[in-house]
Motif scaffolding. Structure first.
Motif, PDB file in Angstrom:
ATOM      1  N   LEU A 270      62.538  -4.476 -23.084  1.00  0.00           N
ATOM      2  CA  LEU A 270      62.147  -3.135 -23.524  1.00  0.00           C
ATOM      3  C   LEU A 270      60.657  -3.083 -23.835  1.00  0.00           C
ATOM      4  CD1 LEU A 270      65.217  -2.069 -25.677  1.00  0.00           C
ATOM      5  CD2 LEU A 270      64.445  -1.013 -23.562  1.00  0.00           C
ATOM      6  N   LEU A 271      60.119  -4.224 -24.252  1.00  0.00           N
ATOM      7  CA  LEU A 271      58.669  -4.352 -24.378  1.00  0.00           C
ATOM      8  C   LEU A 271      58.209  -5.475 -23.453  1.00  0.00           C
ATOM      9  CD1 LEU A 271      57.991  -4.064 -28.241  1.00  0.00           C
ATOM     10  CD2 LEU A 271      57.618  -2.317 -26.489  1.00  0.00           C
ATOM     11  N   GLN A 272      57.003  -5.319 -22.955  1.00  0.00           N
ATOM     12  CA  GLN A 272      56.439  -6.309 -22.033  1.00  0.00           C
ATOM     13  C   GLN A 272      55.278  -7.024 -22.731  1.00  0.00           C
ATOM     14  OE1 GLN A 272      55.579  -4.544 -18.252  1.00  0.00           O
ATOM     15  NE2 GLN A 272      54.491  -6.325 -17.480  1.00  0.00           N
TER      16      GLN A 272
ATOM     17  N   ALA B 272      51.881  -8.629 -23.865  1.00  0.00           N
ATOM     18  CA  ALA B 272      50.485  -8.425 -23.481  1.00  0.00           C
ATOM     19  C   ALA B 272      49.960  -9.706 -22.859  1.00  0.00           C
ATOM     20  CB  ALA B 272      49.660  -8.047 -24.706  1.00  0.00           C
ATOM     21  N   GLU B 273      50.381 -10.821 -23.447  1.00  0.00           N
ATOM     22  CA  GLU B 273      50.053 -12.139 -22.894  1.00  0.00           C
ATOM     23  C   GLU B 273      51.304 -12.980 -22.924  1.00  0.00           C
ATOM     24  OE1 GLU B 273      46.629 -13.831 -25.107  1.00  0.00           O
ATOM     25  OE2 GLU B 273      46.319 -11.705 -25.534  1.00  0.00           O
ATOM     26  N   GLY B 274      51.363 -13.964 -22.035  1.00  0.00           N
ATOM     27  CA  GLY B 274      52.497 -14.867 -22.007  1.00  0.00           C
ATOM     28  C   GLY B 274      53.597 -14.357 -21.101  1.00  0.00           C
ATOM     29  N   GLN B 275      54.749 -15.031 -21.172  1.00  0.00           N
ATOM     30  CA  GLN B 275      55.796 -14.803 -20.197  1.00  0.00           C
ATOM     31  C   GLN B 275      57.175 -14.826 -20.825  1.00  0.00           C
ATOM     32  OE1 GLN B 275      55.655 -17.878 -17.262  1.00  0.00           O
ATOM     33  NE2 GLN B 275      54.927 -16.494 -15.667  1.00  0.00           N
ATOM     34  N   LEU B 276      58.061 -14.019 -20.247  1.00  0.00           N
ATOM     35  CA  LEU B 276      59.479 -14.107 -20.566  1.00  0.00           C
ATOM     36  C   LEU B 276      60.176 -14.718 -19.360  1.00  0.00           C
ATOM     37  CD1 LEU B 276      61.799 -13.122 -22.560  1.00  0.00           C
ATOM     38  CD2 LEU B 276      61.972 -11.132 -21.069  1.00  0.00           C
ATOM     39  N   LEU B 277      60.984 -15.739 -19.595  1.00  0.00           N
ATOM     40  CA  LEU B 277      61.753 -16.346 -18.511  1.00  0.00           C
ATOM     41  C   LEU B 277      63.226 -16.009 -18.688  1.00  0.00           C
ATOM     42  CD1 LEU B 277      60.193 -19.948 -18.450  1.00  0.00           C
ATOM     43  CD2 LEU B 277      59.533 -17.971 -17.087  1.00  0.00           C
ATOM     44  N   PHE B 278      63.857 -15.593 -17.612  1.00  0.00           N
ATOM     45  CA  PHE B 278      65.278 -15.264 -17.627  1.00  0.00           C
ATOM     46  C   PHE B 278      65.955 -16.171 -16.604  1.00  0.00           C
ATOM     47  CE2 PHE B 278      68.520 -11.970 -15.995  1.00  0.00           C
ATOM     48  CZ  PHE B 278      69.491 -12.410 -16.876  1.00  0.00           C
TER      49      PHE B 278
ATOM     50  N   THR C 202      63.490 -17.963 -14.437  1.00  0.00           N
ATOM     51  CA  THR C 202      62.578 -17.198 -13.580  1.00  0.00           C
ATOM     52  C   THR C 202      61.711 -16.261 -14.435  1.00  0.00           C
ATOM     53  OG1 THR C 202      64.336 -17.149 -11.933  1.00  0.00           O
ATOM     54  CG2 THR C 202      62.487 -15.650 -11.574  1.00  0.00           C
ATOM     55  N   PRO C 203      60.411 -16.263 -14.213  1.00  0.00           N
ATOM     56  CA  PRO C 203      59.555 -15.330 -14.954  1.00  0.00           C
ATOM     57  C   PRO C 203      59.951 -13.874 -14.660  1.00  0.00           C
ATOM     58  CG  PRO C 203      58.223 -16.962 -13.791  1.00  0.00           C
ATOM     59  CD  PRO C 203      59.639 -17.129 -13.303  1.00  0.00           C
ATOM     60  N   VAL C 204      60.082 -13.089 -15.705  1.00  0.00           N
ATOM     61  CA  VAL C 204      60.460 -11.686 -15.532  1.00  0.00           C
ATOM     62  C   VAL C 204      59.238 -10.907 -15.029  1.00  0.00           C
ATOM     63  CG1 VAL C 204      61.250  -9.607 -16.736  1.00  0.00           C
ATOM     64  CG2 VAL C 204      62.244 -11.841 -17.303  1.00  0.00           C
ATOM     65  N   ALA C 205      59.430 -10.188 -13.937  1.00  0.00           N
ATOM     66  CA  ALA C 205      58.313  -9.465 -13.331  1.00  0.00           C
ATOM     67  C   ALA C 205      58.350  -7.972 -13.673  1.00  0.00           C
ATOM     68  CB  ALA C 205      58.328  -9.659 -11.818  1.00  0.00           C
ATOM     69  N   TYR C 206      59.314  -7.561 -14.501  1.00  0.00           N
ATOM     70  CA  TYR C 206      59.426  -6.178 -14.955  1.00  0.00           C
ATOM     71  C   TYR C 206      59.596  -5.202 -13.795  1.00  0.00           C
ATOM     72  CZ  TYR C 206      58.548  -8.493 -19.217  1.00  0.00           C
ATOM     73  OH  TYR C 206      58.679  -9.370 -20.254  1.00  0.00           O
ATOM     74  N   LYS C 207      60.399  -5.662 -12.814  1.00  0.00           N
ATOM     75  CA  LYS C 207      60.799  -4.785 -11.714  1.00  0.00           C
ATOM     76  C   LYS C 207      62.226  -4.334 -11.987  1.00  0.00           C
ATOM     77  CE  LYS C 207      57.145  -5.120  -9.072  1.00  0.00           C
ATOM     78  NZ  LYS C 207      56.649  -6.476  -8.912  1.00  0.00           N
TER      79      LYS C 207
ATOM     80  N   GLN D 232      65.557  -6.701 -11.643  1.00  0.00           N
ATOM     81  CA  GLN D 232      65.594  -7.827 -12.569  1.00  0.00           C
ATOM     82  C   GLN D 232      65.757  -7.336 -14.014  1.00  0.00           C
ATOM     83  OE1 GLN D 232      62.016 -10.090 -12.831  1.00  0.00           O
ATOM     84  NE2 GLN D 232      63.091 -12.048 -13.115  1.00  0.00           N
ATOM     85  N   LEU D 233      65.123  -6.217 -14.322  1.00  0.00           N
ATOM     86  CA  LEU D 233      65.265  -5.650 -15.659  1.00  0.00           C
ATOM     87  C   LEU D 233      66.703  -5.210 -15.922  1.00  0.00           C
ATOM     88  CD1 LEU D 233      62.107  -3.472 -16.383  1.00  0.00           C
ATOM     89  CD2 LEU D 233      62.789  -5.597 -17.484  1.00  0.00           C
ATOM     90  N   GLN D 234      67.328  -4.665 -14.899  1.00  0.00           N
ATOM     91  CA  GLN D 234      68.733  -4.265 -15.051  1.00  0.00           C
ATOM     92  C   GLN D 234      69.598  -5.468 -15.388  1.00  0.00           C
ATOM     93  OE1 GLN D 234      69.559  -2.289 -11.359  1.00  0.00           O
ATOM     94  NE2 GLN D 234      69.275  -0.237 -12.235  1.00  0.00           N
ATOM     95  N   GLU D 235      69.378  -6.564 -14.670  1.00  0.00           N
ATOM     96  CA  GLU D 235      70.156  -7.783 -14.931  1.00  0.00           C
ATOM     97  C   GLU D 235      69.893  -8.313 -16.330  1.00  0.00           C
ATOM     98  OE1 GLU D 235      69.959 -11.014 -12.078  1.00  0.00           O
ATOM     99  OE2 GLU D 235      69.887  -9.500 -10.483  1.00  0.00           O
ATOM    100  N   LEU D 236      68.618  -8.287 -16.701  1.00  0.00           N
ATOM    101  CA  LEU D 236      68.235  -8.769 -18.024  1.00  0.00           C
ATOM    102  C   LEU D 236      68.897  -7.925 -19.114  1.00  0.00           C
ATOM    103  CD1 LEU D 236      66.407 -10.656 -19.731  1.00  0.00           C
ATOM    104  CD2 LEU D 236      64.612  -8.928 -19.525  1.00  0.00           C
ATOM    105  N   ARG D 237      68.859  -6.605 -18.941  1.00  0.00           N
ATOM    106  CA  ARG D 237      69.418  -5.717 -19.970  1.00  0.00           C
ATOM    107  C   ARG D 237      70.922  -5.793 -20.030  1.00  0.00           C
ATOM    108  NH1 ARG D 237      64.863  -1.211 -19.039  1.00  0.00           N
ATOM    109  NH2 ARG D 237      63.263  -2.520 -19.981  1.00  0.00           N
ATOM    110  N   ARG D 238      71.527  -6.166 -18.936  1.00  0.00           N
ATOM    111  CA  ARG D 238      72.968  -6.392 -18.950  1.00  0.00           C
ATOM    112  C   ARG D 238      73.291  -7.670 -19.726  1.00  0.00           C
ATOM    113  NH1 ARG D 238      77.943  -8.214 -15.540  1.00  0.00           N
ATOM    114  NH2 ARG D 238      78.822  -8.446 -17.605  1.00  0.00           N
TER     115      ARG D 238
END
Ligand code: ADP
Ligand code: ADP
Length: 228
Positions: free
Chosen positions: A51-53, A55-61, A64-69, A72-78
């Motif tokens: 829900l927030l992206q 500013a620096e650094g990375q979220l891995l799901f 795999t680094p989340v690219a905020y597309k 992938q966001l749908q899968e993450l939110r599920r």
């Protein structure tokens, strides 16, 4: 499953809310997040399902680094469901039942599967008896359970709750905690924020302490309280 690497975040007004946060969530754990008001707990949670992206650094799901597309966001939110502190922000349908069905319907499941998932979630959380009521007619304890049901219906792997017992009297608080213990299992990680250090110590496998947007400690309860 979910990992943050050197994540920093500041709000548009410049407030630094997270500062170089790195942590990994181990599946199946019970994790309590402690920290003063403003320590960054909510901001951290909002990062964990995209829900927030940062500013620096990375979220891995799942590595795999989340690219905020979109996909992938749908899968993450599920996979990562968040129950907000105030249920009124989560309940917006004419009836509880429709609120609980909203998520499963959104996931594109068949009607039968969505209804089954909603039914199971309402059974588990004890809201079945008032499923046809408008959420605003419910008590706070009931609303909290309805909000939990609406997230649980999507069968998240990581269930995050922002101060789930805040504002509840001991009776309802205990009921919510019983419910969370029932929802937790090997496949479902439960992560919650609380101000109750004793409760965190009793309940959690791991405790994350946030301070001024940074990780002060993240360790097993025993380790944390006995090694100091
Ligand atoms: P916590 O959940 O631990 O109370 P938050 O993540 O809500 O902490 O807040 C972290 C910091 O970010 C605080 O300084 C808070 O005032 C600030 N903050 C939170 N939300 C916003 C916002 N929408 N705009 C600006 N600053 C915010
Ligand atoms: P609800 O369905 O409103 O969440 P429960 O089914 O959990 O309530 O509660 C069962 C009964 O316990 C209620 O009918 C109510 O009379 C009683 N009860 C509710 N809240 C409290 C409380 N804070 N302390 C003692 N008894 C309570």
């Amino acid at each position: 499953m979910i990992e943050l690497k050197n994540v920093s975040y500041h709000y548009t007004d410049g407030t630094k809310a997270l500062n170089d946060v790195s942590l990994a969530i181990t599946p199946g754990r019970k994790i309590a997040v402690l920290g003063n008001n403003g320590a960054g707990k909510s901001t951290l949670f909002l990062h964990m399902n995209g829900l927030l992206q940062p500013a620096e650094g990375q979220l891995l799901f799942n590595g795999t680094p989340v690219a905020y597309k979109r996909r992938q966001l749908q899968e993450l939110r599920r996979a990562v469901g968040i129950v907000f502190q105030h249920p009124d922000t989560q309940l917006f349908s004419p009836t509880v039942r429709e609120d609980v069905l909203y998520g499963p319907n959104n996931l594109g499941w068949s009607q039968a599967r969505a209804e089954q998932a909603a039914l199971e979630a309402m059974e588990k959380t004890g809201v079945l008896e008032f499923q046809y009521k408008p959420p605003h007619f419910l008590s706070l304890g009931q609303k909290k359970r309805a909000a939990i049901a609406s997230v649980v219906a999507m069968q998240p792997k990581l269930l995050i709750l922002d101060e789930p017992t805040a504002g509840l009297d001991p009776y309802y608080a205990r009921k919510i905690m019983q419910l969370l213990n029932e929802l937790h299992n090997e496949e479902t990680t439960v992560m919650l924020s609380t101000h109750d250090v004793n409760f965190a110590y009793e309940w959690a496998d791991e405790i994350l302490i946030l301070q001024s947007g940074g990780v002060r400690a993240f360790a097993g309860a025993e380790e944390l309280f006995h090694d100091q």
